[in-house]
Design an enzyme around this catalytic site. Structure first.
Site, mmCIF file in Angstrom:
data_model
loop_
_atom_site.group_PDB
_atom_site.id
_atom_site.type_symbol
_atom_site.label_atom_id
_atom_site.label_comp_id
_atom_site.label_asym_id
_atom_site.label_seq_id
_atom_site.Cartn_x
_atom_site.Cartn_y
_atom_site.Cartn_z
ATOM 1 C CG HIS A 59 -27.435 -19.427 132.059
ATOM 2 N ND1 HIS A 59 -28.577 -19.468 132.825
ATOM 3 C CD2 HIS A 59 -26.721 -18.364 132.522
ATOM 4 C CE1 HIS A 59 -28.559 -18.473 133.695
ATOM 5 N NE2 HIS A 59 -27.440 -17.788 133.539
ATOM 6 C CG HIS A 61 -23.936 -16.914 134.121
ATOM 7 N ND1 HIS A 61 -24.752 -15.904 133.666
ATOM 8 C CD2 HIS A 61 -22.758 -16.765 133.460
ATOM 9 C CE1 HIS A 61 -24.090 -15.165 132.776
ATOM 10 N NE2 HIS A 61 -22.885 -15.674 132.626
ATOM 11 C CG ASP A 63 -26.479 -16.859 139.210
ATOM 12 O OD1 ASP A 63 -25.703 -16.951 138.248
ATOM 13 O OD2 ASP A 63 -27.556 -16.222 139.147
ATOM 14 C CG HIS A 64 -28.547 -20.007 136.847
ATOM 15 N ND1 HIS A 64 -29.909 -19.892 136.669
ATOM 16 C CD2 HIS A 64 -28.084 -18.739 137.003
ATOM 17 C CE1 HIS A 64 -30.249 -18.613 136.691
ATOM 18 N NE2 HIS A 64 -29.162 -17.884 136.895
ATOM 19 C CG HIS A 135 -28.242 -14.395 130.327
ATOM 20 N ND1 HIS A 135 -28.430 -13.266 131.089
ATOM 21 C CD2 HIS A 135 -27.543 -15.257 131.124
ATOM 22 C CE1 HIS A 135 -27.879 -13.443 132.276
ATOM 23 N NE2 HIS A 135 -27.333 -14.645 132.317
ATOM 24 C CG ASP A 155 -30.079 -15.560 134.769
ATOM 25 O OD1 ASP A 155 -31.032 -15.868 135.514
ATOM 26 O OD2 ASP A 155 -28.923 -15.382 135.181
HETATM 27 ZN ZN LIG Z 1 -28.535 -15.872 137.268
HETATM 28 ZN ZN LIG Z 2 -26.922 -15.759 134.092
#
Ligand SMILES: [Zn+2]
Ligand SMILES: [Zn+2]
Length: 243
Positions: A59, A61, A63-64, A135, A155
């Site tokens: 996905h 986000h 942090d990915h 998520h 996630d």
């Molecule tokens: Zn994450």
């Molecule tokens: Zn996420």
């Protein structure tokens, strides 16, 4: 098949945990997610950005995905101005919009393929199967079949869908963002995972928030006790050989 956890952290910085990224090596090399710190970890294991054949995103986000455009730029600087990326619906618009903000990167060819839940597709010789995660934004879990089979949760809350997707896998890399006792949605706690997951040979926990600090072994023991499946907490640069 070799698995390397490049990043086992999440959205809040921790000294020893880069953000989400998982390296899968067989005939070719695949990266699942590319959060901040993934490029540094690649350097630490001596892998050139040119050796990453494709990136598959769970996905969008930050942090990915934070190191994705820097990965493409690193390849460009090394003479390979292209990168193949797979991800959920919206990936192409997001990535090309981001690239458009940097005129000096316009010559990089970003080949983006968007994936729906329930899709079978092939990436660099790996047979992939997707399922929808639970998520806060559209997100996918992936089953990756090569010489062995590994499933990656991205996630998600623990779901029966993921348990079905992972069934028979040699390894499940599953997020476990918080310890038990936190009121968690969109993510996973040990008891939730232990009560849901069945039918895989081994579980590695990842995507730890700082609230997990010092509790990771206990969290793994809880999952193992409830599921009956060998479970270990992941750490950055941990490598697993599957045969
Ligand atoms: Zn994450
Ligand atoms: Zn996420």
């Amino acid at each position: 098949m070799e698995i390397t956890l490049l990043g086992t952290g999440a959205g809040i910085p921790q000294a020893d945990r880069a953000q989400s990224s998982l390296l899968i090596s067989d005939e070719e090399v695949l990266l699942i997610d590319c959060g901040a710190g993934a490029l540094l970890r690649l350097g630490e294991i001596g892998l050139s950005p040119l050796e990453v054949d494709a990136v598959v995103l769970t996905h969008l986000h930050l942090d990915h995905v934070a190191d994705l455009l820097p990965l493409a730029k690193a390849r460009y600087l090394l003479g390979e101005p292209w990168l193949r990326v797979w991800g959920p619906v919206g990936t192409e618009r997001w990535l090309l919009s981001l690239q458009s903000l940097y005129p000096y990167l316009h010559s990089i060819k970003l080949e983006v393929s968007e994936i729906d839940a329930g899709c079978r597709f092939e990436v660099c010789g790996f047979d992939m199967l997707s399922a929808s995660a639970a998520h806060s934004v559209p997100a996918l879990c992936y089953r990756v079949e090569g010489s062995s089979t590994v499933t990656c949760s991205g996630d998600t809350e623990p779901t029966e869908r993921l348990s079905e997707l992972a069934s028979g896998s040699d390894l499940l890399v599953h997020e476990c963002s918080f310890p038990d006792g936190f009121d968690v949605t969109n993510h996973t706690t040990p008891t939730g995972l232990g009560n849901t997951i069945r039918g895989v040979k081994e579980i590695l926990l990842t995507h730890f928030y700082p609230q997990c600090r010092g509790l990771e072994e206990d969290m793994a023991r809880t999952v193992e006790r409830l599921s009956g499946i060998r479970t270990r907490p992941g750490r950055d640069l941990m490598g697993i050989s599957l045969s």
